[in-house]
Write a protein that holds these residues in place. Structure first.
Motif, PDB file in Angstrom:
ATOM      1  N   SER A   1       0.829  -1.205   0.000  1.00  0.00           N
ATOM      2  CA  SER A   1       0.000   0.000   0.000  1.00  0.00           C
ATOM      3  C   SER A   1       0.866   1.259   0.000  1.00  0.00           C
ATOM      4  N   LEU A   2       1.904   1.272   0.834  1.00  0.00           N
ATOM      5  CA  LEU A   2       2.786   2.434   0.878  1.00  0.00           C
ATOM      6  C   LEU A   2       3.584   2.574  -0.420  1.00  0.00           C
ATOM      7  N   ASN A   3       4.004   1.445  -0.978  1.00  0.00           N
ATOM      8  CA  ASN A   3       4.772   1.502  -2.217  1.00  0.00           C
ATOM      9  C   ASN A   3       3.950   2.042  -3.374  1.00  0.00           C
ATOM     10  N   ALA A   4       2.645   1.734  -3.360  1.00  0.00           N
ATOM     11  CA  ALA A   4       1.786   2.268  -4.412  1.00  0.00           C
ATOM     12  C   ALA A   4       1.804   3.787  -4.395  1.00  0.00           C
ATOM     13  N   LYS A   5       1.874   4.377  -3.185  1.00  0.00           N
ATOM     14  CA  LYS A   5       1.946   5.834  -3.074  1.00  0.00           C
ATOM     15  C   LYS A   5       3.320   6.351  -3.486  1.00  0.00           C
ATOM     16  N   LEU A   6       4.370   5.634  -3.044  1.00  0.00           N
ATOM     17  CA  LEU A   6       5.722   6.066  -3.376  1.00  0.00           C
ATOM     18  C   LEU A   6       5.985   6.008  -4.874  1.00  0.00           C
ATOM     19  N   GLU A   7       5.376   5.031  -5.543  1.00  0.00           N
ATOM     20  CA  GLU A   7       5.590   4.887  -6.986  1.00  0.00           C
ATOM     21  C   GLU A   7       4.972   6.039  -7.772  1.00  0.00           C
ATOM     22  N   GLU A   8       3.956   6.694  -7.188  1.00  0.00           N
ATOM     23  CA  GLU A   8       3.395   7.874  -7.845  1.00  0.00           C
ATOM     24  C   GLU A   8       4.403   9.011  -7.859  1.00  0.00           C
ATOM     25  N   GLY A   9       5.214   9.075  -6.780  1.00  0.00           N
ATOM     26  CA  GLY A   9       6.248  10.081  -6.696  1.00  0.00           C
ATOM     27  C   GLY A   9       5.705  11.487  -6.551  1.00  0.00           C
ATOM     28  N   PHE A  10       6.607  12.447  -6.643  1.00  0.00           N
ATOM     29  CA  PHE A  10       6.188  13.853  -6.646  1.00  0.00           C
ATOM     30  C   PHE A  10       7.032  14.606  -7.669  1.00  0.00           C
ATOM     31  N   PRO A  11       6.475  15.662  -8.238  1.00  0.00           N
ATOM     32  CA  PRO A  11       7.121  16.337  -9.375  1.00  0.00           C
ATOM     33  C   PRO A  11       8.269  17.238  -8.947  1.00  0.00           C
ATOM     34  N   LEU A  12       9.193  17.427  -9.847  1.00  0.00           N
ATOM     35  CA  LEU A  12      10.281  18.372  -9.650  1.00  0.00           C
ATOM     36  C   LEU A  12       9.832  19.768 -10.090  1.00  0.00           C
ATOM     37  N   PRO A  13      10.415  20.809  -9.484  1.00  0.00           N
ATOM     38  CA  PRO A  13      10.021  22.175  -9.856  1.00  0.00           C
ATOM     39  C   PRO A  13      10.644  22.604 -11.174  1.00  0.00           C
ATOM     40  N   LEU A  14      10.046  22.177 -12.279  1.00  0.00           N
ATOM     41  CA  LEU A  14      10.554  22.489 -13.614  1.00  0.00           C
ATOM     42  C   LEU A  14       9.582  23.409 -14.357  1.00  0.00           C
ATOM     43  N   PRO A  15      10.088  24.340 -15.136  1.00  0.00           N
ATOM     44  CA  PRO A  15       9.198  25.136 -15.987  1.00  0.00           C
ATOM     45  C   PRO A  15       8.584  24.270 -17.082  1.00  0.00           C
ATOM     46  N   ARG A  16       7.620  24.822 -17.754  1.00  0.00           N
ATOM     47  CA  ARG A  16       6.928  24.105 -18.819  1.00  0.00           C
ATOM     48  C   ARG A  16       7.897  23.673 -19.914  1.00  0.00           C
ATOM     49  N   ASP A  17       7.661  22.458 -20.444  1.00  0.00           N
ATOM     50  CA  ASP A  17       8.373  21.931 -21.612  1.00  0.00           C
ATOM     51  C   ASP A  17       9.850  21.645 -21.358  1.00  0.00           C
ATOM     52  N   ILE A  18      10.234  21.429 -20.102  1.00  0.00           N
ATOM     53  CA  ILE A  18      11.604  21.051 -19.787  1.00  0.00           C
ATOM     54  C   ILE A  18      11.631  19.569 -19.417  1.00  0.00           C
ATOM     55  N   TYR A  19      12.502  18.793 -20.066  1.00  0.00           N
ATOM     56  CA  TYR A  19      12.605  17.355 -19.798  1.00  0.00           C
ATOM     57  C   TYR A  19      14.078  16.996 -19.593  1.00  0.00           C
ATOM     58  N   LEU A  20      14.328  16.063 -18.692  1.00  0.00           N
ATOM     59  CA  LEU A  20      15.684  15.705 -18.309  1.00  0.00           C
ATOM     60  C   LEU A  20      16.076  14.346 -18.876  1.00  0.00           C
ATOM     61  N   ASN A  21      17.377  14.151 -19.118  1.00  0.00           N
ATOM     62  CA  ASN A  21      17.887  12.852 -19.539  1.00  0.00           C
ATOM     63  C   ASN A  21      19.278  12.644 -18.968  1.00  0.00           C
ATOM     64  N   SER A  22      19.842  11.455 -19.202  1.00  0.00           N
ATOM     65  CA  SER A  22      21.180  11.098 -18.704  1.00  0.00           C
ATOM     66  C   SER A  22      21.300  11.360 -17.212  1.00  0.00           C
ATOM     67  N   LEU A  23      20.329  10.878 -16.455  1.00  0.00           N
ATOM     68  CA  LEU A  23      20.278  11.158 -15.033  1.00  0.00           C
ATOM     69  C   LEU A  23      21.266  10.301 -14.245  1.00  0.00           C
ATOM     70  N   VAL A  24      21.869  10.895 -13.239  1.00  0.00           N
ATOM     71  CA  VAL A  24      22.714  10.180 -12.290  1.00  0.00           C
ATOM     72  C   VAL A  24      22.241  10.535 -10.884  1.00  0.00           C
ATOM     73  N   LEU A  25      22.327   9.564  -9.960  1.00  0.00           N
ATOM     74  CA  LEU A  25      21.820   9.759  -8.606  1.00  0.00           C
ATOM     75  C   LEU A  25      22.917   9.435  -7.598  1.00  0.00           C
ATOM     76  N   GLN A  26      23.104  10.327  -6.624  1.00  0.00           N
ATOM     77  CA  GLN A  26      24.045  10.116  -5.533  1.00  0.00           C
ATOM     78  C   GLN A  26      23.332  10.381  -4.215  1.00  0.00           C
TER      79      GLN A  26
END
Length: 539
Positions: free
Chosen positions: A501-526
């Motif tokens: 049940s909790l994972n179902a909520k986490l999988e929805e996630g939350f949005p990043l503060p991006l302006p309109r029509d901006i999309y990201l690629n080649s992501l790295v996470l630390q």
């Protein structure tokens, strides 16, 4: 050249679209107020700035045919004819050359855009009028040696949205050359030098006006698309206001966002502060987001305050567990935990024996139907809690599970964990009544491991058990009993009901503060102390 300025402005607008607040840099004096630590920091690197520069120049060239250039007019005098008015209109750009351009960060000031020795050629129609006489023809115009310097300042309004303004603008033109053709064009050619001089002066005067107008009418409205709040569901939203001045250095631009979940029904102050975020200086991506553990912990606090982390376990839930007994996952669990010979191990340690009993007890729960003695019923707990069946014979039970306090996420280098402490309150349901009798209260502790990931526009995750749930008896109205035999029941229920049940909520996630029509690629996470850092390039 006039068109050139109009073009320049379109570039400015595009650049900010491309890099979220990239073109507008704020002077620190724009923000005088004391600010708290941000929950999210967005960093634009020099690589991001260079991308914006390349994209802007390409946009400027590709869109030259779509730019609508203003008409211009003037007067000249013949000694024998008097004043004659002329009008140049229907201008179209044919050729545009950017010899040299720069977009750079101005530490403690803002962003600067510079154009040097650019060249524009265009054509159009001319018309002269004198009383009832009207003549027309065509012309070709070239403007070269264009030099322009613009700096942009960024502020914020009282809603926490970014604002843009032109801090400085200057322009000059090396040479304007016009070639006039058509009936009686000789008459205009007599005044060619004067017309060229008038055009040059007019363009130099109006270019910066065009820039300021474009920033006000195009760039500023686009900045308003940066989200200040984002509603997640009926319970919570996220506050994305700017909380401090942009930090401008020679290498990067940092935008500081509040990054705080809030209760949509009744907003109240969060009872803890965001830790400081120290971003690493080494960069290989265009843009970075540092997301503090504060963001996740404000979400936990809001949902906990709204009792969205509370669960009630009833008989129908055990019925679902019974159905799972024929499911592959339950069969797998049964194979892993069933040990028919454990009861015959006379010399086995007490902990092993208790674990064996608890596993066997859950297996019985999974194998018996709801109407059998083995259900969430006082008689089913006769072996575990003998006094319970005597005090409350043949009564159904239910269990309330709630966090003792909002579980907080802890970020350490390479790890994301939550230490969860929950209360489990057992009740007997009185027959023919809505009343419940409290039976006993348990405290449960467990470590939860969190996997965090990012997409082109959202942060999301999932949780798994880092350790099994450990129970202790807090209070009992039915005598003292050994709670270890119950741990397996709750661990299985958490694994197959609560966590999904909790994972179902986490999988929805939350949005990043991006302006309109901006999309990201080649992501790295630390994963750093107190914050997640992920970098990306920009589409």
């Amino acid at each position: 050249m006039f068109p050139r300025k109009e073009l320049r402005i379109r570039v400015m607008s595009r650049l900010y679209r491309v890099v979220m607040a990239l073109l507008l840099l704020a002077e620190v004096s724009s923000f005088g107020e004391e600010t708290s630590n941000p929950g999210i920091v967005a960093r634009i690197t020099r690589e991001g700035l260079e991308y914006a520069h390349r994209h802007g120049v390409a946009t400027l060239k590709n869109e030259r045919s779509n730019i609508k250039l203003p008409d211009f007019s003037g007067l000249f005098s013949f000694s024998w004819l008097g004043e004659v008015s002329y009008d140049f209109h229907s201008l179209k750009i044919h050729h545009f050359v950017v010899q040299h351009s720069e977009l750079e960060l101005l530490p403690q000031r803002g962003v600067g855009a510079f154009l040097f020795n650019d060249y524009v050629s265009l054509s159009g129609m001319w018309k002269v009028k004198k009383a009832f006489m009207s003549l027309a023809g065509s012309f070709d115009l070239s403007v070269d040696g264009i030099i322009m310097s613009v700096s942009l300042n960024l502020g914020k309004d009282h809603f926490g949205r970014p604002t843009a303004s032109v801090g400085h603008c200057s322009s000059s033109i090396g040479r304007v050359s016009i070639d006039i053709s058509g009936n009686l064009s000789w008459m205009l050619n007599l005044f060619q030098e004067r017309i060229e001089k008038n055009l040059k002066n007019m363009l130099e005067q109006k270019i910066c006006n065009v820039v300021r107008k474009a920033v006000t009418s195009r760039l500023q409205p686009y900045l308003q698309t940066l989200p200040v709040t984002w509603m997640i569901d009926e319970v919570a939203g996220i506050d994305y206001r700017l909380v401090g001045a942009p930090l401008v250095s020679s290498q990067s631009l940092d935008m500081l966002f509040k990054g705080e979940f809030f209760n949509r029904r009744q907003r109240s102050p969060i009872p803890f502060e965001a830790p400081a975020i120290m971003l690493p200086q080494k960069h290989d991506r265009m843009i970075y987001f540092a997301v503090s553990e504060y963001v996740f912990n404000t979400a936990s606090w809001v949902y906990c305050q709204n009792k969205r982390m509370n669960f009630i376990i009833r008989n129908e839930h055990l019925m679902n567990l019974t159905k799972l007994s024929n499911h592959q996952s339950a069969k797998k669990w049964r194979k892993q935990h069933s040990n028919p010979s454990c009861l015959s191990q006379a010399n086995a340690p007490l902990t092993t024996t208790l674990s064996c009993f608890s596993n066997s007890f859950l297996l019985l729960l999974l194998q018996f139907p709801l109407n059998s003695p083995m259900s969430l019923h006082t008689s089913s707990f006769r072996v575990l809690i003998p006094k319970l069946a005597r005090l409350y014979p043949n009564m159904e039970m239910e269990l309330e599970v709630s966090p003792e306090s909002a579980p907080f996420l802890i970020l350490t280098p390479g790890n994301v964990t939550i230490m969860a402490v929950v209360d489990i309150q057992a009740f007997a349901l009185l027959p023919k009544s809505s009343d419940r009798m409290p039976l006993f209260q348990l405290r449960g502790r467990t470590n939860i491991s969190i996997t965090i990931d990012v997409s082109s526009s959202r942060i999301f995750g999932s949780m798994t058990t880092g350790s099994t749930l450990k129970l202790e008896l807090k209070q009992s109205n039915v005598g003292v009993f050994n709670v270890q035999l119950m741990e397996t029941i709750f661990n299985y229920y958490a694994q197959h009901t609560i966590y999904p049940s909790l994972n179902a909520k986490l999988e929805e996630g939350f949005p990043l503060p991006l302006p309109r029509d901006i999309y990201l690629n080649s992501l790295v996470l630390q994963i750093h102390k107190n914050f997640l850092l992920f970098g990306a390039n920009i589409d």
